[in-house]
Design a protein around this motif. Sequence first.
Motif, short mmCIF file in Angstrom:
data_model
loop_
_atom_site.label_atom_id
_atom_site.label_comp_id
_atom_site.label_asym_id
_atom_site.label_seq_id
_atom_site.Cartn_x
_atom_site.Cartn_y
_atom_site.Cartn_z
N UNK A 65 1.49 11.37 6.25
CA UNK A 65 1.87 9.98 6.33
C UNK A 65 2.97 9.73 5.30
N UNK A 66 4.07 9.13 5.72
CA UNK A 66 5.14 8.79 4.80
C UNK A 66 4.78 7.52 4.04
N UNK A 67 5.54 7.23 2.99
CA UNK A 67 5.25 6.02 2.22
C UNK A 67 5.50 4.77 3.06
N UNK A 68 6.50 4.79 3.93
CA UNK A 68 6.75 3.64 4.79
C UNK A 68 5.63 3.45 5.82
N UNK A 69 5.11 4.55 6.35
CA UNK A 69 3.96 4.46 7.26
C UNK A 69 2.74 3.92 6.52
N UNK A 70 2.57 4.35 5.27
CA UNK A 70 1.46 3.84 4.46
C UNK A 70 1.61 2.34 4.24
N UNK A 71 2.82 1.90 3.94
CA UNK A 71 3.06 0.47 3.74
C UNK A 71 2.71 -0.32 5.01
N UNK A 72 3.12 0.18 6.16
CA UNK A 72 2.79 -0.50 7.42
C UNK A 72 1.29 -0.53 7.67
N UNK A 73 0.62 0.56 7.35
CA UNK A 73 -0.84 0.62 7.53
C UNK A 73 -1.52 -0.40 6.62
N UNK A 74 -1.06 -0.50 5.38
CA UNK A 74 -1.66 -1.44 4.43
C UNK A 74 -1.38 -2.88 4.86
N UNK A 75 -0.17 -3.14 5.33
CA UNK A 75 0.14 -4.49 5.82
C UNK A 75 -0.82 -4.89 6.95
N UNK A 76 -1.21 -3.94 7.76
CA UNK A 76 -2.13 -4.19 8.87
C UNK A 76 -3.54 -4.53 8.42
N UNK A 77 -3.87 -4.30 7.17
CA UNK A 77 -5.20 -4.62 6.66
C UNK A 77 -5.38 -6.13 6.44
N UNK A 78 -4.27 -6.87 6.42
CA UNK A 78 -4.32 -8.30 6.16
C UNK A 78 -4.35 -9.06 7.48
N UNK A 79 -5.26 -10.02 7.60
CA UNK A 79 -5.33 -10.87 8.78
C UNK A 79 -4.08 -11.73 8.85
N UNK A 80 -3.75 -12.37 7.72
CA UNK A 80 -2.52 -13.15 7.59
C UNK A 80 -1.80 -12.62 6.36
N UNK A 81 -0.55 -12.22 6.56
CA UNK A 81 0.23 -11.68 5.44
C UNK A 81 1.34 -12.67 5.12
N UNK A 82 1.08 -13.52 4.12
CA UNK A 82 2.09 -14.49 3.69
C UNK A 82 3.16 -13.80 2.85
N UNK A 83 2.75 -12.83 2.06
CA UNK A 83 3.68 -12.10 1.18
C UNK A 83 4.30 -10.97 2.00
N UNK A 84 5.29 -11.30 2.83
CA UNK A 84 5.82 -10.35 3.80
C UNK A 84 7.31 -10.08 3.62
N UNK A 85 7.81 -10.17 2.38
CA UNK A 85 9.21 -9.86 2.09
C UNK A 85 9.33 -8.34 1.92
N UNK A 86 10.13 -7.69 2.76
CA UNK A 86 10.23 -6.23 2.74
C UNK A 86 10.64 -5.68 1.38
N UNK A 87 11.59 -6.33 0.72
CA UNK A 87 12.03 -5.86 -0.59
C UNK A 87 10.89 -5.93 -1.60
N UNK A 88 10.17 -7.02 -1.61
CA UNK A 88 9.04 -7.19 -2.53
C UNK A 88 7.93 -6.20 -2.22
#
Length: 183
Positions: free
Chosen positions: A1-24
């Motif tokens: 798993x690449x770091x970007x794939x890991x980031x996408x997987x972690x984002x999927x753990x949130x029901x609502x992701x308000x903090x969704x700025x790619x740079x941040x």
Amino acid sequence: MTSLELLEEVKGRFVVLYHNDDTALQRLLRQALGKYQDKAGVILQSRFEAGTKEADFPELYLTVAGCHDEMHRHVPVQVDEAAGKLLFYPEADSGALTLYWLARLRDWPPDRPLPYGCVGLVGDYLEALIDIPNTSRTRDSYHGMGGPIPDLPSLQEMRARLTELEQQMEECRAILPASLVIC
């Protein structure tokens, strides 16, 4: 798993992701990788042919963990930071060399698979990092609507989770092979 794939997987753990700025989010990903690098570390290895006296630093090299020859005898390594070289001092009949070195996870290319052993804790730590600003924004959005605020974890509870994960990282820190420990 690449770091970007890991980031996408972690984002999927949130029901609502308000903090969704790619740079941040990528900054938090680097922070999570850096924390794992500092607390646990990842040891990689490189092999060098018999007779090797010097070599360039491996890609993503952080520091030498140890080196041995084919007979598993310790081989001294000098680091020439200015030249970006490793200088080996093997015995005459040493054969091929195996260098163990700690990797720079902070600089890990986003399209390269992460070392398998770090994926779980880095993902959990990243989730905990994202949860802090995401929960704050969730609380602000409920407050702005004037409705009842759901039971959300406090900042202290979320920071305690980060501390717990850092301790888990320390408990699984990269350990040098016994053949590299010099008595």
